[in-house]
Motif scaffolding. Sequence first.
Motif, short mmCIF file in Angstrom:
data_model
loop_
_atom_site.label_atom_id
_atom_site.label_comp_id
_atom_site.label_asym_id
_atom_site.label_seq_id
_atom_site.Cartn_x
_atom_site.Cartn_y
_atom_site.Cartn_z
N UNK A 203 0.84 -1.20 0.00
CA UNK A 203 0.00 0.00 0.00
C UNK A 203 0.88 1.25 0.00
N UNK A 204 1.25 1.69 -1.19
CA UNK A 204 2.10 2.89 -1.32
C UNK A 204 1.38 4.15 -0.87
N UNK A 205 0.08 4.09 -0.76
CA UNK A 205 -0.66 5.25 -0.27
C UNK A 205 -0.35 5.51 1.22
N UNK A 206 0.21 4.54 1.88
CA UNK A 206 0.65 4.68 3.27
C UNK A 206 2.08 5.22 3.28
N UNK A 207 2.32 6.42 3.82
CA UNK A 207 3.67 7.00 3.79
C UNK A 207 4.70 6.14 4.51
N UNK A 208 4.26 5.32 5.47
CA UNK A 208 5.21 4.44 6.16
C UNK A 208 5.77 3.39 5.21
N UNK A 209 4.94 2.92 4.28
CA UNK A 209 5.40 1.94 3.30
C UNK A 209 6.44 2.58 2.39
N UNK A 210 6.18 3.78 1.93
CA UNK A 210 7.16 4.46 1.06
C UNK A 210 8.48 4.65 1.81
#
Length: 594
Positions: A203-210
């Motif tokens: 889920x790239x929409x989650x800044x933690x993932x990015x």
Amino acid sequence: MLCSLAAISLFFSSCSNNSSQQKSDVDSSGNKKNDWWKEVVVYQIYPRSFKDSNGDGIGDLKGIISKLDYIKSLGIDVVWLNPIFESPNKDNGYDISNYEAIMKEFGTMADFDTLLQGMHERGIKLVLDLVANHSSDQHPWFIEARKSRKNPYYEYYHWWPAEKGKPPFRQGFFDVDGSAWTFNAPTNSYYLHYFSQYQPDLNWENPKVREEIFNIMKFWFNKGIDGFRMDVIPFISKDTSFPVITPEILKEKYNGDWAQYYASGPNLHTYLREMNAEVLSKYNDMSVAEGAGVTLATANDFVDADRHELNMLYNFDGVNYGYLPGKFKTPDPNGYKLPGFKRIYTEWDSVFANKGWGTIYLGNHDQPRMVSRWGNDSPEFREPSSKMLTTFLLSMRATPYYYFGDELGMSNIKFDKIEDYRDIETINMYKQIQLKGGNLQEFLNAQKISARDNSRTPFQWNNSPNAGFTTGTPWIKVNPNYTTVNVEDEAKDPNSCLNYFKKMVLLRKLHKDVLVYGKYQLLDPDNPKIYAYTRGEGAKKMLVVLNFSKDRVGWDLPAGMQIKPVPLINNYNTFIPGKTLSLEPYQAVILELK
């Protein structure tokens, strides 16, 4: 001889010419020349199949280390390694369970450090495979995510709550049922996976993932690698409302192609610019996108330097050409049409005529062997057609990506039985056709040409058992033609595919102002057998003529064109200059123009 003594002398006399020409820092289209990744030849290694050092039947890092001098001898500049990270291998390493550890079958981090040092000592750069659209379902993030909706890692992936009913259809490329959603009972929700159920989408929409992905990239850059090839990176952005996509919408807006839809996420370029700002801009790196779903119209959105995203991408228009519509990777029984092939590569060259930079390839780990797909792998024509395709790849205006083993003219193994395949794509598509009552024999016949496992058979080092790849049982069968198609025999033969590849690499380097940066112009576009084009302009110009057929063909030079009589390279021993060129089956020549 493949090249006359006069032609070989031209290789070296051209060095002084090139040195003065390099004072210019722009190419014929105004693009800057000082990006090192524009001038390289990239050699792709599939580690599982390159060289096994310990007899377990699986290629490994120590095996690659033992062959670094061979790799150096090819004259290539960059090695791209398919994934070497910890993985349960449901998709041969494209399902990663630890991005900062080495797959146990491949070795240790110490082995990696030795490999990287050995490459750099030999002047070879190393590019790794970044798989950032999805992880393995065995990654600690997903193990936690699937426990509870309240788990913080739940937001690392994409879910559809079961209380909303079944999720809107999304095409899953690898699973038997063709759906990109799988139900997870503990969370009473479905998770999204554009590929197999073992590869949940992040889920790239989650800044933690990015942030996690960017830290992984920094980890490897700080170890000294030189770039990333980015697996299906256009798919990372999702429309999290998950609208219904009907067949009519898919056809009208996305040419009926799920990949084009997946590559149209609303925040895609925002995320790539963030990646560039946070990571890529801080290193003298090379970044190339696997451009699934990217079109002629959208390509420069990724690679125009002014956008500060990526360096290059490779498209699928060329390698998808010649398949029957509506049938999974089924080649047209009448073969592909050369005018269409020429049109595709000419259009893609034009995309980068004024900005951006292109790539070119004919084979990789996701494609069959290039000589079987685009040439002629019969005993009579395998060698000349392999050399002809090498000439094409290394004389186009783009960074060439060359797949290991193609320098030998390795060909498809053409399995007869589904039991011989190891690839999740082929196996699950077979099951899908079986469930639908489809024609399984038709599918197996098509896979003899198009299956990915054709390019994943072990590298052929010599004519000893298992082609010198392993002392054990190889993870996938060795092509029986290893007894004659192998490094040891070809190294001794000056007319071999291997030595021709080395000469073509040298020619590209010594004439890089023409063969790397020079203008490309297609000639005779409708000719069904000859692919001819010029490179360069003005006083420094070359003619490339390729016979893509098994026939002897005459080709008339354009009015007013004059050639120098000795080819710079020629995959036959004979060539008679004149206003009409007489070409042998699959003959390839590069000629200087007067």
